[in-house]
Motif scaffolding. Sequence first.
Motif, short mmCIF file in Angstrom:
data_model
loop_
_atom_site.label_atom_id
_atom_site.label_comp_id
_atom_site.label_asym_id
_atom_site.label_seq_id
_atom_site.Cartn_x
_atom_site.Cartn_y
_atom_site.Cartn_z
N PHE A 158 -5.70 39.31 -30.47
CA PHE A 158 -6.79 38.58 -30.84
C PHE A 158 -7.61 38.03 -29.67
O PHE A 158 -6.86 37.18 -28.94
N HIS A 159 -9.01 38.32 -29.58
CA HIS A 159 -9.54 37.68 -28.23
C HIS A 159 -10.93 36.99 -28.61
O HIS A 159 -11.44 36.60 -27.75
N GLY A 160 -11.15 36.87 -29.81
CA GLY A 160 -12.33 35.98 -30.25
C GLY A 160 -13.19 36.84 -31.36
O GLY A 160 -12.87 37.83 -31.70
N ARG A 161 -14.15 36.13 -31.59
CA ARG A 161 -15.22 36.55 -32.64
C ARG A 161 -16.58 36.91 -32.47
O ARG A 161 -17.31 37.45 -32.98
N ALA A 207 -14.74 43.47 -30.19
CA ALA A 207 -14.32 45.01 -29.85
C ALA A 207 -12.90 44.90 -29.01
O ALA A 207 -12.17 45.68 -29.10
N ALA A 208 -12.65 43.56 -28.30
CA ALA A 208 -11.68 43.51 -27.59
C ALA A 208 -10.32 43.46 -28.40
O ALA A 208 -9.31 43.66 -28.07
N THR A 209 -10.43 42.77 -29.72
CA THR A 209 -9.39 42.65 -30.49
C THR A 209 -8.93 43.82 -31.22
O THR A 209 -9.58 44.54 -31.77
N ASP A 258 -8.03 46.42 -36.80
CA ASP A 258 -9.27 47.00 -37.44
C ASP A 258 -9.68 46.16 -38.45
O ASP A 258 -11.04 45.90 -38.83
N ALA A 259 -8.87 45.05 -39.13
CA ALA A 259 -9.32 44.32 -40.34
C ALA A 259 -10.60 43.33 -39.64
O ALA A 259 -11.40 42.97 -40.63
N PHE A 260 -10.61 43.04 -38.35
CA PHE A 260 -11.67 42.11 -37.98
C PHE A 260 -13.11 42.79 -37.74
O PHE A 260 -14.15 42.33 -37.39
N HIS A 261 -12.98 44.10 -37.97
CA HIS A 261 -14.00 45.05 -37.15
C HIS A 261 -14.84 45.64 -38.31
O HIS A 261 -16.26 45.99 -38.13
#
Length: 387
Positions: free
Chosen positions: A136-139, A145-147, A150-153
């Motif tokens: 996890f690298h941010g929102r 994209a760095a995170t 998939d759930a965040f994308h």
Amino acid sequence: MDIRETDSEYVAATYSRFPLTVTGGQGSVLVGDDGRKYIDLGTGIAVNTFGMCDGEWVEAVKKQLDTCGHTSNLYYTEPCAVLAKMLCERTGMKKVFFSNSGAEANECAIKAARRFAFRKYGDESRSTVITLKSSFHGRTVTTLAATGQDAFHTEFGPFTGGFVYAEAGDLDGLEALCKQGCCAVMFECVQGEGGVNALDADFVHGIFGLCEKYGILTIADEVQCGNGRSGKLYAYMNYGVTPDIVTNAKGLAGGLPLGATMFGERAADIYTPGSHGSTFGGNPICAAGAVNVLSRIDDDLLAGVVRRSEIIRSYLAGKPGIVSISGMGLMLGIETVKSAADVITYCREHGVLVLSAKNRVRLLPALNIPEDLLLRALEVIAASAAE
Ligand SMILES: *Cc1c(COP(=O)(O)O)cnc(C)c1O
């Protein structure tokens, strides 16, 4: 005014808040508007390093508030300079860029890695950054994209290009990605949002070996695991490695928004005047809070973090309903037979605030949480898990 009703009506619905309005507190005890007291094992997600309204920290911040608030980065201010010097002296890093959040600290690191490769190869052929799955690298659009989850994308594309993901622990897979041409490997030594996973020492050493071999930068995202939480000042120090770039935020200013990107020898001169900036970054009030926090993270305090970590592990290990314990220092993930959500609810109803990360119950207590409070909270967690 009904706070919860008003909040639900007017604040964007990005958070599913717990049914609790916090009105104040002291140290590791928070007070709700129901007048109840709660033992806090979440610290605003690893932000309130010494708990709520810590006296010394409040004093340091108030003093700065009364002296010199915001000036912009067009002028010099004392807290910013003092803090940068402190961070460099404590880590061996050479330069610091200040921003306001973890995502911005990472954006700054990603930009730096790209410029590093551009200058080395004369074009953008090596702009790719390798990150890890479950990271996890941010929102922001770039740090999402760095995170590597998939759930965040979903539904937010298109993202900034130039990110590929390696499996934590898979050095062959990582090397295959290195060979395709990239500028950096970015990783959390202890993945927070990804489920509180401490990376294996062999894997971390492998990352550094590969980055050396392929002439690329190492970026340690210490936004959550940094600032004493792992039992060392920065989590990478547990592995005996020295990253080229270290990103920092959450606990740094003890409750105020401050991000920092720290550059080691190889990365110290990447940024030049005008190439990056932030209006609020290094704000004197946030920096004064951080100077207070950092000056108190000494060997004694760190030994206390390790001791409290052992108290938690030995208390919970093998108790009914507890499956496993992961993480490092006071950044721990507890796998329970019951769902993490059920444990969180039970704990809150019994006066203890805990968090989750993926399927684990996540503990991020204040680094100085009194041991009697900690034990009382552990009794509640154990009772919840056993139920
Ligand atoms: C929280 C977090 C971020 C993002 O920080 P923000 O301040 O919310 O932008 C980045 N990396 C890690 C490891 C984090 O835990």
